[in-house]
Design a protein around this motif. Structure first.
Motif, PDB file in Angstrom:
ATOM      1  N   GLN A  65       0.852  -1.180   0.000  1.00 18.51           N
ATOM      2  CA  GLN A  65       0.000   0.000   0.000  1.00 18.51           C
ATOM      3  C   GLN A  65       0.892   1.235   0.000  1.00 18.51           C
ATOM      4  O   GLN A  65       2.082   1.145   0.296  1.00 18.51           O
ATOM      5  CB  GLN A  65      -0.910   0.015   1.236  1.00 18.51           C
ATOM      6  N   ARG A  66       0.318   2.361  -0.305  1.00 20.18           N
ATOM      7  CA  ARG A  66       1.104   3.601  -0.382  1.00 20.18           C
ATOM      8  C   ARG A  66       1.622   3.969   1.005  1.00 20.18           C
ATOM      9  O   ARG A  66       0.855   4.127   1.954  1.00 20.18           O
ATOM     10  CB  ARG A  66       0.248   4.715  -0.966  1.00 20.18           C
ATOM     11  N   ALA A  67       2.910   4.114   1.122  1.00 16.81           N
ATOM     12  CA  ALA A  67       3.553   4.317   2.425  1.00 16.81           C
ATOM     13  C   ALA A  67       3.143   5.620   3.090  1.00 16.81           C
ATOM     14  O   ALA A  67       3.140   5.713   4.318  1.00 16.81           O
ATOM     15  CB  ALA A  67       5.075   4.262   2.266  1.00 16.81           C
ATOM     16  N   GLU A  68       2.752   6.624   2.305  1.00 17.13           N
ATOM     17  CA  GLU A  68       2.363   7.894   2.932  1.00 17.13           C
ATOM     18  C   GLU A  68       1.046   7.754   3.693  1.00 17.13           C
ATOM     19  O   GLU A  68       0.759   8.537   4.607  1.00 17.13           O
ATOM     20  CB  GLU A  68       2.252   9.018   1.887  1.00 17.13           C
TER      21      GLU A  68
ATOM     22  N   THR B  20      -0.511  -4.966   3.339  1.00 11.65           N
ATOM     23  CA  THR B  20      -1.952  -4.980   3.617  1.00 11.65           C
ATOM     24  C   THR B  20      -2.313  -5.987   4.694  1.00 11.65           C
ATOM     25  O   THR B  20      -3.190  -5.736   5.529  1.00 11.65           O
ATOM     26  CB  THR B  20      -2.737  -5.284   2.331  1.00 11.65           C
ATOM     27  N   GLY B  21      -1.652  -7.148   4.689  1.00 20.04           N
ATOM     28  CA  GLY B  21      -1.929  -8.147   5.716  1.00 20.04           C
ATOM     29  C   GLY B  21      -1.531  -7.663   7.096  1.00 20.04           C
ATOM     30  O   GLY B  21      -2.250  -7.888   8.078  1.00 20.04           O
TER      31      GLY B  21
ATOM     32  N   ASP C 236      -0.141  -4.081 -11.978  1.00 18.69           N
ATOM     33  CA  ASP C 236       0.445  -2.938 -12.680  1.00 18.69           C
ATOM     34  C   ASP C 236       0.000  -1.592 -12.112  1.00 18.69           C
ATOM     35  O   ASP C 236       0.528  -0.551 -12.522  1.00 18.69           O
ATOM     36  CB  ASP C 236       0.115  -3.004 -14.173  1.00 18.69           C
ATOM     37  N   VAL C 237      -0.957  -1.584 -11.165  1.00 20.42           N
ATOM     38  CA  VAL C 237      -1.384  -0.315 -10.572  1.00 20.42           C
ATOM     39  C   VAL C 237      -0.992  -0.211  -9.104  1.00 20.42           C
ATOM     40  O   VAL C 237      -1.239   0.822  -8.466  1.00 20.42           O
ATOM     41  CB  VAL C 237      -2.909  -0.098 -10.719  1.00 20.42           C
ATOM     42  N   LEU C 238      -0.414  -1.264  -8.537  1.00 19.58           N
ATOM     43  CA  LEU C 238       0.027  -1.217  -7.150  1.00 19.58           C
ATOM     44  C   LEU C 238       1.113  -0.149  -6.979  1.00 19.58           C
ATOM     45  O   LEU C 238       1.899   0.085  -7.908  1.00 19.58           O
ATOM     46  CB  LEU C 238       0.576  -2.582  -6.724  1.00 19.58           C
TER      47      LEU C 238
ATOM     48  N   HIS D 125     -11.122  -0.641  -4.771  1.00 21.30           N
ATOM     49  CA  HIS D 125     -11.064  -1.869  -3.975  1.00 21.30           C
ATOM     50  C   HIS D 125     -12.305  -2.055  -3.116  1.00 21.30           C
ATOM     51  O   HIS D 125     -12.620  -3.183  -2.716  1.00 21.30           O
ATOM     52  CB  HIS D 125      -9.801  -1.877  -3.091  1.00 21.30           C
ATOM     53  N   GLU D 126     -13.037  -0.960  -2.843  1.00 27.09           N
ATOM     54  CA  GLU D 126     -14.229  -1.096  -2.002  1.00 27.09           C
ATOM     55  C   GLU D 126     -15.273  -1.997  -2.658  1.00 27.09           C
ATOM     56  O   GLU D 126     -15.829  -2.893  -2.002  1.00 27.09           O
ATOM     57  CB  GLU D 126     -14.832   0.284  -1.710  1.00 27.09           C
TER      58      GLU D 126
END
Length: 421
Positions: A216-219, A226-227, A263-265, A271-272
């Motif tokens: 996930q985005r670190a900011e 995610t886990g 390719d979008v990670l 995702h909802e």
């Protein structure tokens, strides 16, 4: 005939914990003798009786033999010559295989007291492998006793059971029962980490298992994985003493992140909706109760909007309340907000942060519900308006009420971070 207190009551007393339920095993008796003494038979698969006064359960000492796959594949044998040690041998963990006689003496043939002192979860005998429910029970005990470690030989045995397909034979109702109990323990993350470690999580909840290793985005998520985030959210739900419905919603709110295209990670746009679709499969498979299912669906679909709610105009806030059915079900909406708080605070460095979105949306809901809808409907009908037009009049009145209520409400201070929680 000899009677012994066994299992959790003995274990908890030795740990200095409150003893809630006491179970008893009877050696040297027959069903006829128990009934003659006034006990009420209640066991369906093997002889269990209720004490005529205390209503506590008394089971005849028994042995069991595996006769098929799964939880129901057993044959039980009870007879006056079955010994206490034979009965204790069929139990799951050594800490649950300690008995106490009527004079307070402990009978501990499998080293349960030593394992209590060592804070160790260890299986009693190889008979453990015959019942796959024990995998779930051990994981649940790990969630209850967070300071206990799992014996390596027990982990190896559980892994072998998974590889042999025993977990696949578990009935959905029993899986849900154990998962629900584990979610309500003080450290629920340990249950799922142990299930993942032995391979059972991939078989029982692959939607959850695939979240590990997904970035996930670190900011927004300093913990990145995610886990790892999910486990932090679960433990936050326990810290906030959330009910089962909220904890299940926490477990399933981010399922869609496991199916985000590579390719979008690390972004997880959309995702909802994916989480909500995956959730339905989980609930159908495990036969999850309706109240848990419905709350989890609301949280899966709307947690992002709830996190961003302080940026929404009053009309958008009312639409959010309507989508969540908050006007009809305010208690469920309050639970959804608690799940979102767990989500926002279940991140590295955010555990002590406030979640002002919760109070702000509850204030908006209170204002919207205070609108006199019957009066507005009567006035609209007097003007010749019907159906959808009446609904629009009520909606506009709610928007005005929410705008007024939120005018002086403090804005949330962590929107940029919580929006991607």
């Amino acid at each position: 005939m000899q009677t012994y207190m066994v299992g959790g009551a003995v274990r908890d007393a030795l740990l200095g914990l409150p003893v809630r339920d006491r179970d008893w095993v009877v050696v040297g008796a027959t069903p006829a003798r128990m009934i003659a003494a006034g006990f009420l038979p209640v066991g369906r698969d093997f002889p269990v009786f209720l004490h005529p006064k205390t209503r506590e359960e008394y089971a005849l000492a028994r042995t069991e033999r595996k006769s098929g796959r799964g939880y129901h594949g057993f044959q039980f044998h009870t007879a006056p010559d079955v010994t206490l040690q034979e009965d204790l041998a069929r139990r799951d963990l050594t800490i649950n295989a300690i008995a106490q006689d009527d004079e307070g003496r402990l009978i501990d043939p499998y080293g349960g007291q030593a394992d209590l002192q060592a804070r160790r979860l260890r299986h009693v005998t190889e008979a453990f492998r015959e019942d796959p429910v024990r995998i779930l029970r051990v994981a649940r005990f790990a969630a209850r006793f967070s300071e206990f470690t799992l014996a390596p030989e027990t982990l190896a045995l559980m892994q072998a059971m998974v590889q042999d397909g025993e977990v696949d034979a578990l009935v959905p109702e029993r899986v849900w029962q154990e998962l629900a109990r584990g979610l309500m323990e003080p450290t629920p993350s340990r249950m799922f980490e142990l299930l993942r470690q032995c391979g059972a999580l991939a078989r029982l909840l692959p939607e959850v298992n695939r979240l590990w290793g997904v970035p996930q985005r670190a900011e927004y998520h300093p913990e990145v994985d995610t886990g790892v985030h999910l486990m932090m959210v679960l433990d936050m739900s326990a810290r906030l003493e959330a009910p089962l419905e909220v904890r299940f919603a926490c477990l399933t709110h981010d399922l869609g992140k496991g199916t985000t295209p590579a390719d979008v990670l690390p972004r997880h746009i959309g995702h909802e909706e994916r989480s909500a679709r995956l959730l339905q499969g989980v609930c159908d498979r495990l036969r999850v109760p309706t109240d848990c299912r419905e709350l989890a669906d609301v949280v899966a679909r709307e947690h992002g909007n709830i996190h961003r709610s302080e940026t929404l105009a009053p009309a958008a806030v009312v639409r959010l309340l309507e989508r969540c059915d908050a006007l009809r079900k305010p208690q469920r909406f309050a639970q959804a907000l608690q799940a979102c708080e767990c989500d926002a605070r279940g991140r590295l460095g955010f555990q002590e942060q406030p979640y002002p979105q919760r109070d702000r949306l509850l204030q908006a809901l209170q204002a919207a519900r205070a609108v006199a809808t019957a009066t507005i409907a009567q006035a609209a009908q007097a003007r010749g308006l019907t159906g959808p037009e009446v609904g629009r009049q009520i909606h506009h009145a709610r928007v005005r009420a929410v705008a007024e209520a939120l005018q002086d409400a403090p804005a949330a201070t962590q929107s940029s971070n919580a929006s991607a929680a």
